[in-house]
Design a protein around this motif. Structure first.
Motif, PDB file in Angstrom:
ATOM      1  N   UNK A 177       0.838  -1.208   0.000  1.00 19.84           N
ATOM      2  CA  UNK A 177       0.000   0.000   0.000  1.00 19.84           C
ATOM      3  C   UNK A 177       0.868   1.251   0.000  1.00 19.84           C
ATOM      4  N   UNK A 178       1.899   1.278   0.838  1.00 21.12           N
ATOM      5  CA  UNK A 178       2.772   2.450   0.922  1.00 21.12           C
ATOM      6  C   UNK A 178       3.524   2.686  -0.378  1.00 21.12           C
ATOM      7  N   UNK A 179       4.038   1.617  -0.981  1.00 20.50           N
ATOM      8  CA  UNK A 179       4.808   1.751  -2.222  1.00 20.50           C
ATOM      9  C   UNK A 179       3.918   2.199  -3.382  1.00 20.50           C
ATOM     10  N   UNK A 180       2.696   1.664  -3.440  1.00 21.34           N
ATOM     11  CA  UNK A 180       1.777   2.085  -4.498  1.00 21.34           C
ATOM     12  C   UNK A 180       1.359   3.543  -4.297  1.00 21.34           C
ATOM     13  N   UNK A 181       1.123   3.925  -3.049  1.00 18.39           N
ATOM     14  CA  UNK A 181       0.740   5.301  -2.751  1.00 18.39           C
ATOM     15  C   UNK A 181       1.851   6.276  -3.147  1.00 18.39           C
ATOM     16  N   UNK A 182       3.105   5.829  -3.015  1.00 15.82           N
ATOM     17  CA  UNK A 182       4.251   6.668  -3.382  1.00 15.82           C
ATOM     18  C   UNK A 182       4.610   6.525  -4.858  1.00 15.82           C
ATOM     19  N   UNK A 183       3.780   5.800  -5.623  1.00 15.37           N
ATOM     20  CA  UNK A 183       4.002   5.584  -7.056  1.00 15.37           C
ATOM     21  C   UNK A 183       5.320   4.865  -7.348  1.00 15.37           C
ATOM     22  N   UNK A 184       5.756   4.002  -6.418  1.00 11.73           N
ATOM     23  CA  UNK A 184       6.961   3.228  -6.644  1.00 11.73           C
ATOM     24  C   UNK A 184       6.662   1.846  -7.205  1.00 11.73           C
ATOM     25  N   UNK A 185       5.415   1.423  -7.069  1.00 16.33           N
ATOM     26  CA  UNK A 185       4.989   0.159  -7.666  1.00 16.33           C
ATOM     27  C   UNK A 185       3.520   0.266  -8.034  1.00 16.33           C
ATOM     28  N   UNK A 186       3.089  -0.583  -8.945  1.00 12.61           N
ATOM     29  CA  UNK A 186       1.688  -0.575  -9.338  1.00 12.61           C
ATOM     30  C   UNK A 186       0.860  -1.367  -8.329  1.00 12.61           C
ATOM     31  N   UNK A 187      -0.424  -1.089  -8.237  1.00 16.27           N
ATOM     32  CA  UNK A 187      -1.278  -1.875  -7.330  1.00 16.27           C
ATOM     33  C   UNK A 187      -1.272  -3.346  -7.735  1.00 16.27           C
ATOM     34  N   UNK A 362       9.013  -3.704  -5.501  1.00 16.28           N
ATOM     35  CA  UNK A 362       9.193  -2.727  -6.587  1.00 16.28           C
ATOM     36  C   UNK A 362       9.751  -3.421  -7.826  1.00 16.28           C
ATOM     37  N   UNK A 363      10.748  -4.259  -7.618  1.00 17.25           N
ATOM     38  CA  UNK A 363      11.352  -5.031  -8.730  1.00 17.25           C
ATOM     39  C   UNK A 363      10.304  -5.908  -9.406  1.00 17.25           C
ATOM     40  N   UNK A 364       9.523  -6.611  -8.607  1.00 15.42           N
ATOM     41  CA  UNK A 364       8.509  -7.512  -9.149  1.00 15.42           C
ATOM     42  C   UNK A 364       7.434  -6.740  -9.905  1.00 15.42           C
ATOM     43  N   UNK A 365       6.965  -5.655  -9.318  1.00 13.21           N
ATOM     44  CA  UNK A 365       5.908  -4.855  -9.947  1.00 13.21           C
ATOM     45  C   UNK A 365       6.330  -4.362 -11.328  1.00 13.21           C
ATOM     46  N   UNK A 366       7.591  -3.999 -11.471  1.00 19.31           N
ATOM     47  CA  UNK A 366       8.064  -3.492 -12.745  1.00 19.31           C
ATOM     48  C   UNK A 366       8.122  -4.521 -13.853  1.00 19.31           C
TER      49      UNK A 366
END
Length: 371
Positions: A177-187, A362-366
């Protein structure tokens, strides 16, 4: 009060302090050499040590989450059978058993904080029934995303582990949730479960001849069932798998052996061949080809490498898998790809994994896509 409740911990600490104080206060009266005084001293010392040990054990359990509930501690969790049996009878493969608020600050609205659902999965191909927790990000409930499909990842604990560890101890939903909110990973949708699907046996995510078909359950049944129940495509680019320790070994093995289902696999503090000990029993039933296949270093040398992105982690001080991790990295060849996180120091524990999970997500989301 639950096993991980702060109230339980507070009561245990309070009782330990009071008994310690009572022992100091009563000691002069119990200093005589009479049998009654001797028994009193023994009783006070024993009770004080038991309460101190209980308080320390509860503190350790709060930090590491070895056990999530009283039932888990005493081996009394039996709720799955009836629920999954009903699900199978209805022709369903996912049954929602409970919903809970995502543990993020600010709101309990699913469209803001997301939601966690406890589900029962009935394995169509493996015949295995198991529970899992599904984290649905806030966007899943927002009107503008109602037709959108999301990428998903299986998240595996170590052995023996409980799935609650992934929520309360390793903080996967909060971190996502925090990473998506910071636009570092997709939901992303996270399907959190333990690989111990035939407790107490450690199956090492192997399809055991004549035994539990754990690899099939995790590699085939879980993605298929979840894709039918939620807005996730059942295609490789939409699915990743990540885990720690035994779960890390399982994640790497399943991603390597099933590129037709997973395009991404991450092993945090993973080892690279199946353990064989009293907790596993005879995994391979004398079949040497199955034992070799369960050795990831052997697999990289002798089996085709799929179009899969792999992530491995270790540390230069504190982890015992550094040498094997470096060997693993050296053996990965195209079309497979490998990345790594090597910390300067970090032991085989939750604190280390909490340092690795954010960059791993973050790596996985990308590398995943819901489209």
């Amino acid at each position: 009060m639950g096993l991980t409740s702060h109230k339980v911990l507070a009561v245990a600490v309070l009782v330990a302090v009071l008994l310690f104080a009572a022992t100091i206060w009563m000691w002069p009266r119990l200093s005589r050499r009479t049998p009654r005084a001797v028994l009193g001293r023994i009783g006070m010392l024993f009770a004080t040590q038991v309460t101190i040990f209980a308080a320390v054990a509860l503190v350790a359990n709060q930090y590491f989450l070895f056990y999530g509930t009283w039932g888990d501690l005493f081996g009394q969790e039996q709720e799955l059978g009836a629920v999954v049996g009903q699900a199978a009878a209805d022709g369903k493969h996912v049954t929602v058993m409970d919903t809970q608020h995502s543990p993020v600050p600010g709101s309990r609205q699913p469209s803001v904080a997301g939601q966690i659902q406890k589900i029962a999965i009935s394995g169509e191909k493996s015949g295995i029934n198991s529970t899992a927790y599904v984290y649905l990000p806030p966007q899943y409930f927002q009107p503008q995303f109602r037709k959108q499909k999301f990428p998903a990842a299986e998240v595996l604990t170590g052995y023996p582990g409980v799935a609650e560890n992934l929520i309360k101890g390793l903080n996967y939903p909060t971190t996502a949730w925090q990473l998506a909110k910071a636009n570092k990973m997709q939901p992303m949708i996270l399907v959190m479960l333990r690989p111990t699907v035939a407790p107490p046996r450690d199956t090492e995510c192997v399809d055991i001849p004549g035994g539990p078909q754990t690899e099939t359950f995790l590699a085939k049944d879980v993605p298929t069932a979840v894709s039918r129940a939620y807005r996730v495509k059942d295609v490789p680019r939409s699915w990743g798998i990540i885990g720690n320790s035994t779960g890390g070994y399982c994640a790497l093995k399943i991603a390597m052996h099933h590129p037709e289902q997973f395009s991404v696999g991450a092993g945090l503090s993973a080892y690279y061949k199946a353990a064989e000990d009293p907790t596993t029993g005879d995994l391979f039933q004398g079949k040497d080809e199955l034992r070799k296949r369960a050795n990831l270093l052997w697999s990289l040398d002798h089996l085709p490498q799929g179009d899969t992105s792999l992530l491995v982690t270790s540390s230069r001080k504190g982890e015992r898998n550094l040498k094997d991790t470096e060997t693993f990295i050296s053996k990965v060849k195209a079309p497979a790809q490998v990345s790594s996180i090597i910390l300067p120091s970090g032991a085989h524990n939750f604190n280390t994994w909490r340092r690795e999970i954010p960059p791993a997500l973050v790596w996985m989301s990308g590398r995943l896509s819901g489209a």
